[in-house]
Enzyme design. Structure first.
Site, PDB file in Angstrom:
ATOM      1  N   LYS A 124       0.832  -1.207   0.000  1.00 29.32           N
ATOM      2  CA  LYS A 124       0.000   0.000   0.000  1.00 29.32           C
ATOM      3  C   LYS A 124       0.862   1.251   0.000  1.00 29.32           C
ATOM      4  O   LYS A 124       0.495   2.262  -0.584  1.00 29.32           O
ATOM      5  CB  LYS A 124      -0.957  -0.007   1.192  1.00 29.32           C
ATOM      6  N   LYS A 207      -3.882 -10.389  -6.965  1.00 31.80           N
ATOM      7  CA  LYS A 207      -5.197 -10.785  -6.432  1.00 31.80           C
ATOM      8  C   LYS A 207      -6.304  -9.843  -6.914  1.00 31.80           C
ATOM      9  O   LYS A 207      -6.046  -8.679  -7.218  1.00 31.80           O
ATOM     10  CB  LYS A 207      -5.159 -10.863  -4.899  1.00 31.80           C
ATOM     11  N   LYS A 210     -10.962  -5.008  -4.647  1.00 28.63           N
ATOM     12  CA  LYS A 210     -12.096  -4.106  -4.871  1.00 28.63           C
ATOM     13  C   LYS A 210     -11.645  -2.669  -5.070  1.00 28.63           C
ATOM     14  O   LYS A 210     -12.410  -1.847  -5.528  1.00 28.63           O
ATOM     15  CB  LYS A 210     -13.120  -4.220  -3.745  1.00 28.63           C
TER      16      LYS A 210
HETATM   17  P1  TYM Z   1     -10.854  -6.683   2.697  1.00 27.35           P
HETATM   18  O1  TYM Z   1     -11.924  -5.686   2.752  1.00 27.35           O
HETATM   19  O2  TYM Z   1      -9.685  -6.414   1.795  1.00 27.35           O
HETATM   20  O3  TYM Z   1     -11.440  -8.086   2.292  1.00 27.35           O
HETATM   21  C1  TYM Z   1     -12.534  -8.679   2.983  1.00 27.35           C
HETATM   22  C2  TYM Z   1     -12.316 -10.189   3.019  1.00 27.35           C
HETATM   23  O4  TYM Z   1     -12.232 -10.696   1.681  1.00 27.35           O
HETATM   24  C3  TYM Z   1     -11.032 -11.439   1.520  1.00 27.35           C
HETATM   25  N1  TYM Z   1     -10.533 -11.222   0.156  1.00 27.35           N
HETATM   26  C4  TYM Z   1     -10.294 -12.194  -0.726  1.00 27.35           C
HETATM   27  N2  TYM Z   1     -10.400 -13.526  -0.643  1.00 27.35           N
HETATM   28  C5  TYM Z   1     -10.069 -14.244  -1.746  1.00 27.35           C
HETATM   29  N3  TYM Z   1      -9.631 -13.686  -2.896  1.00 27.35           N
HETATM   30  C6  TYM Z   1      -9.489 -12.355  -3.027  1.00 27.35           C
HETATM   31  N4  TYM Z   1      -9.075 -11.813  -4.165  1.00 27.35           N
HETATM   32  C7  TYM Z   1      -9.834 -11.542  -1.896  1.00 27.35           C
HETATM   33  N5  TYM Z   1      -9.833 -10.197  -1.683  1.00 27.35           N
HETATM   34  C8  TYM Z   1     -10.257 -10.026  -0.421  1.00 27.35           C
HETATM   35  C9  TYM Z   1     -10.071 -10.872   2.562  1.00 27.35           C
HETATM   36  O5  TYM Z   1      -9.053 -11.791   2.880  1.00 27.35           O
HETATM   37  C10 TYM Z   1     -11.000 -10.588   3.705  1.00 27.35           C
HETATM   38  O6  TYM Z   1     -11.212 -11.736   4.474  1.00 27.35           O
HETATM   39  N6  TYM Z   1      -8.231  -5.756   6.817  1.00 27.35           N
HETATM   40  C11 TYM Z   1      -9.382  -6.443   6.316  1.00 27.35           C
HETATM   41  C12 TYM Z   1     -10.666  -6.043   7.028  1.00 27.35           C
HETATM   42  C13 TYM Z   1     -10.608  -6.208   8.498  1.00 27.35           C
HETATM   43  C14 TYM Z   1     -10.707  -7.440   9.212  1.00 27.35           C
HETATM   44  C15 TYM Z   1     -10.598  -7.082  10.576  1.00 27.35           C
HETATM   45  C16 TYM Z   1     -10.878  -8.758   8.815  1.00 27.35           C
HETATM   46  C17 TYM Z   1     -10.472  -5.210   9.402  1.00 27.35           C
HETATM   47  N7  TYM Z   1     -10.455  -5.738  10.653  1.00 27.35           N
HETATM   48  C18 TYM Z   1     -10.651  -8.056  11.558  1.00 27.35           C
HETATM   49  C19 TYM Z   1     -10.926  -9.731   9.811  1.00 27.35           C
HETATM   50  C20 TYM Z   1     -10.812  -9.378  11.158  1.00 27.35           C
HETATM   51  C21 TYM Z   1      -9.566  -6.098   4.849  1.00 27.35           C
HETATM   52  O7  TYM Z   1      -9.169  -5.063   4.400  1.00 27.35           O
HETATM   53  O8  TYM Z   1     -10.321  -6.997   4.158  1.00 27.35           O
END
Ligand code: TYM
Length: 342
Positions: A124, A207, A210
């Protein structure tokens, strides 16, 4: 399921699950397959807390009006994807101030060197060279606070969050060593066997994200049928013809096969058999149809929910109230343990 003896009564205590998604862009097929699909499956068996990480979103500049609207949109997307607000506690992170309060205590326990190793921070900061703020650096500590506040046993996430989960476990160790054991629960990551890393449609070496600027790289769960078809049919694949899973040499095709497998419930071997003698184009046509079939009811439900913001406000409020009950108990214990006056 665990049976515990509680005040002389045998009670059925459910384990706790917690997970969330950062409020940026729109949820993609990657988020659905890697995480939310698993969340929905867990809701009957566990006590689940699912939240919208709006504070995490601020580590990258967000237009305030768009962030406000997107928070409704994400809430509606969670519901449309099958998360039931009666079975789960669904809430917005910033509505529960204990997240940032616990974060401060944990920040004071986390060595800078540990945060320096986080690959997502490195990625990032390369992407946002003009805004490498301290929040981007301490982001994983806020994540640890999110998890530990609720005494989560398991955290269902995609592969990209594994390192953050490991850091969270390290932080529990730091707390146990410095203060007392048994106040913060050690969580486990729950990473699905299939689809834990769905790749970008145009560049299968990275990957699906979004927040990707090129919207051809992902299918958003609220894309309309035409868009979904177009994006899947134009996904990058190698120049071969045989439909055979090979993540190294046929990354694009293998990614499409993974999506197909999760959405259809068929194994990769079954898909290979079904497509013997057929071309990549056949798989793309079938996958586009399957994706439209999966996502059109989600889009219809989403459109409906977005017409009723009062309803969403009500659900957000009751979710936050329920979450805060659990969060406040943990924060109180932590404050006492570190010597703060209560
Ligand atoms: P975020 O918003 O990037 O993604 C949400 C969830 O989706 C999964 N994910 C994917 N899985 C498979 N293939 C992909 N291309 C893909 N892109 C995203 C992520 O692994 C995630 O599970 N930091 C986290 C949000 C967060 C969080 C937490 C999660 C904040 N606090 C506490 C768990 C526990 C995030 O940005 O996820």
């Amino acid at each position: 399921m665990i049976w515990r003896f509680n005040f002389g009564i045998l009670t059925d205590m459910k384990k706790t699950i917690l997970s969330g998604s950062t409020v940026t862009g729109d949820l993609t097929l990657g988020n659905y397959i890697g995480a939310i699909n698993n969340w929905a499956k867990l809701q009957d068996e566990y006590e689940c807390f699912y939240f919208l990480a709006d504070l995490h979103a601020l580590t990258v500049y967000q237009d305030p009006a768009i962030l406000r609207e997107r928070t409704y949109s994400f809430f509606a997307q969670y519901l449309a994807l099958g998360l039931d607000p009666k079975k789960n506690v669904i809430f917005v992170q910033s509505h529960v101030p204990e997240h940032t309060q616990l974060m401060w205590i944990l920040t004071c326990l986390t060595p800078m060197g540990y945060l320096n190793r986080m690959t997502q921070f490195k990625e990032k900061s390369e992407k946002h060279v003009k805004n490498i703020n301290a929040g981007l650096f301490t982001y994983p500590v806020l994540m640890a606070a999110d998890i530990l506040l609720y005494q989560a046993d398991m955290v269902p996430v995609g592969e990209d969050q594994r390192q953050h989960l490991e850091l969270c476990r390290d932080i529990v160790g730091f707390f146990d060593n410095k203060y007392s054991e048994g106040i913060l629960k050690m969580p486990d990551a729950y990473i699905g066997k299939m689809g834990a890393r769905i790749m970008s449609l145009q560049d299968p070496t990275k990957k699906m994200s979004k927040s990707d600027e090129n919207d051809k790289n992902f299918v958003s769960i609220i894309d309309d049928a035409k868009k979904i078809e177009k994006k899947i049919k134009s996904a990058a694949t190698d120049s071969g013809t045989e439909i055979k899973f090979d993540a190294e040499n046929k990354a694009g095709l293998s990614n499409l096969m993974t999506i197909y497998s999760v959405l259809s419930g068929k194994s990769i071997q079954q898909i290979e058999q079904d497509f013997v003698g057929k071309m990549y184009g056949h798989l793309k046509v079938d996958l586009a149809e399957l994706t439209v079939q999966t996502l059109s009811p989600v889009k219809a439900k989403y459109d409906d929910l977005m017409k009723n913001k009062d309803y969403l406000d009500q659900l957000m409020k009751s979710g936050a109230d329920r979450a805060q009950v659990r969060a406040a108990v943990t924060l109180d214990k932590v404050y006492k343990a570190v010597g703060l006056h209560r």
